[in-house]
Motif scaffolding. Sequence first.
Motif, PDB file in Angstrom:
ATOM      1  N   GLN A 184       0.856  -1.390   0.097  1.00 17.68           N
ATOM      2  CA  GLN A 184       0.002   0.015   0.119  1.00 17.68           C
ATOM      3  C   GLN A 184       0.779   1.242   0.090  1.00 17.68           C
ATOM      4  O   GLN A 184       0.606   2.228  -0.665  1.00 17.68           O
ATOM      5  CB  GLN A 184      -0.846  -0.087   1.084  1.00 17.68           C
ATOM      6  CG  GLN A 184      -2.005  -1.351   1.081  1.00 17.68           C
ATOM      7  CD  GLN A 184      -2.478  -1.626   2.466  1.00 17.68           C
ATOM      8  OE1 GLN A 184      -2.589  -0.858   3.347  1.00 17.68           O
ATOM      9  NE2 GLN A 184      -3.612  -2.489   2.411  1.00 17.68           N
ATOM     10  N   GLN A 188       1.217   4.090  -3.079  1.00  7.97           N
ATOM     11  CA  GLN A 188       0.556   5.547  -2.617  1.00  7.97           C
ATOM     12  C   GLN A 188       1.796   6.502  -2.871  1.00  7.97           C
ATOM     13  O   GLN A 188       1.470   7.737  -3.304  1.00  7.97           O
ATOM     14  CB  GLN A 188       0.099   5.626  -1.330  1.00  7.97           C
ATOM     15  CG  GLN A 188      -1.529   4.929  -1.384  1.00  7.97           C
ATOM     16  CD  GLN A 188      -2.088   5.163   0.141  1.00  7.97           C
ATOM     17  OE1 GLN A 188      -2.213   4.495   0.975  1.00  7.97           O
ATOM     18  NE2 GLN A 188      -2.746   6.353   0.245  1.00  7.97           N
ATOM     19  N   GLN A 200      -5.260   9.288   2.775  1.00  8.90           N
ATOM     20  CA  GLN A 200      -5.444   8.293   3.712  1.00  8.90           C
ATOM     21  C   GLN A 200      -5.989   8.631   5.005  1.00  8.90           C
ATOM     22  O   GLN A 200      -5.577   9.690   5.440  1.00  8.90           O
ATOM     23  CB  GLN A 200      -4.083   7.611   3.630  1.00  8.90           C
ATOM     24  CG  GLN A 200      -3.956   6.636   4.798  1.00  8.90           C
ATOM     25  CD  GLN A 200      -4.162   5.144   3.898  1.00  8.90           C
ATOM     26  OE1 GLN A 200      -4.147   5.114   2.856  1.00  8.90           O
ATOM     27  NE2 GLN A 200      -4.243   4.161   4.916  1.00  8.90           N
ATOM     28  N   GLN A 264      -7.941  -6.085   5.796  1.00 14.14           N
ATOM     29  CA  GLN A 264      -7.720  -5.677   4.171  1.00 14.14           C
ATOM     30  C   GLN A 264      -9.026  -5.939   3.415  1.00 14.14           C
ATOM     31  O   GLN A 264      -9.220  -5.502   2.308  1.00 14.14           O
ATOM     32  CB  GLN A 264      -6.542  -6.946   3.764  1.00 14.14           C
ATOM     33  CG  GLN A 264      -5.196  -6.687   4.407  1.00 14.14           C
ATOM     34  CD  GLN A 264      -4.757  -5.438   4.270  1.00 14.14           C
ATOM     35  OE1 GLN A 264      -4.875  -4.819   3.149  1.00 14.14           O
ATOM     36  NE2 GLN A 264      -3.980  -5.044   5.076  1.00 14.14           N
ATOM     37  N   TRP A 267     -10.850  -2.551   3.513  1.00 13.80           N
ATOM     38  CA  TRP A 267     -10.091  -1.533   2.818  1.00 13.80           C
ATOM     39  C   TRP A 267     -10.495  -1.844   1.224  1.00 13.80           C
ATOM     40  O   TRP A 267     -10.883  -1.070   0.694  1.00 13.80           O
ATOM     41  CB  TRP A 267      -8.729  -1.548   2.947  1.00 13.80           C
ATOM     42  CG  TRP A 267      -8.555  -1.073   4.648  1.00 13.80           C
ATOM     43  CD1 TRP A 267      -9.328  -0.081   5.177  1.00 13.80           C
ATOM     44  CD2 TRP A 267      -7.231  -0.984   5.273  1.00 13.80           C
ATOM     45  NE1 TRP A 267      -8.576   0.253   6.445  1.00 13.80           N
ATOM     46  CE2 TRP A 267      -7.341  -0.190   6.404  1.00 13.80           C
ATOM     47  CE3 TRP A 267      -5.953  -1.765   4.854  1.00 13.80           C
ATOM     48  CZ2 TRP A 267      -6.444  -0.046   7.454  1.00 13.80           C
ATOM     49  CZ3 TRP A 267      -4.818  -1.580   5.633  1.00 13.80           C
ATOM     50  CH2 TRP A 267      -4.982  -0.650   6.924  1.00 13.80           C
TER      51      TRP A 267
END
Length: 370
Positions: A184, A188, A200, A264, A267
Amino acid sequence: MTLAETLLAGFALGMLALHLGSVLLVVLRSARAVRPHVSEAPRITLLRPVCGVEPFDRETLGSSFALDYPTFEIIFCVADPDDPAAALVEDLIAAHPQVPARLLVGDCHLTANPKLNNLAKGWDAARGDLVVMADSNLLLPPDYLRQLVGARAPDVGLVSCPPIGIRPAGAWGALECAFLNGNQARLQLAADALGLGFAQGKTMMWDRAFLERHGGLRALGNRLAEDVAATCLVRRSGLRVALPHKPFAQPVGRRTLGQVWRRQLRWSKVRREGFPMMFLLEPLNGPVLPLIAAGLACGPWAAATLAALWYGAEIALSLREGWPSRMVDVVMFPVRDLMLPAIWLATLRNTRFEWRGNAMGPGALTKLPG
């Protein structure tokens, strides 16, 4: 080599190139990062929502009081007066009388997002021109606010940042860090290097007047997660989300496999609801499909070579950035990548999930019993 094998080999090489390119972007971004020089210091309100007590909370919440910034206040927000986090926060405030800090208690139903509902009273009471929302499990370095202010620019509507997992305990804690860091955070940070930053929820710094003009906290509650709503709001306004020069740490500690899976999956459902076209491409995230393609096109040796290059780059990045890189951490990299397709498939069923005792889904919030 047949046409099909050529196409498979080209796909595998192309995906490897994209992976190596993302690693290179993060390295170059980190190499040119410098400590920001803040010529002006607008007053900041730091909002920290708390709910329950986790193992690192005394340290992470306590880091709020050691910030090196001239004019800031801290507002802790708790929804339930009987929440044990309230007593912890009161102890921290009493131990740091030199720092302007207060605890606000109470809840509202401003949005379908319980975190935003908890923060609403703090937003209303904030005296800062800039308002920073920082999750309770984020460890703030002394220059935290200076980093955020240093990332501001005329074309920036929001400063945000993904967390970096540190201090994992056990295999599943290492797995959590593998998701947070090499997957992640890498993606990003690479996106930010291309000017395509995403919000975020761990850290969000708003110009208070800007967000008020665009609907305030209520505008952040029209999606499953406030960071998705924030990204969309900022981009609609013609501005971008910027990240500071280095991400901030989140102590992870011990996890169970079930905790990692549920987090997870949550998300993933947030991404499906917020960015559906990008979600459709997520099966390409990770080396599973490229490894299969390389093996079918050129045999096991090609798949083994691709795996060595893929994971070698991630290990090198983790070592360079100081991310967890023990043997157990490295072993969890392929475990994570095997989980990614399963998480994606599980997400296809629906976008509803449970978060802190709340059943959440598009346009609805239901308090679960107990």
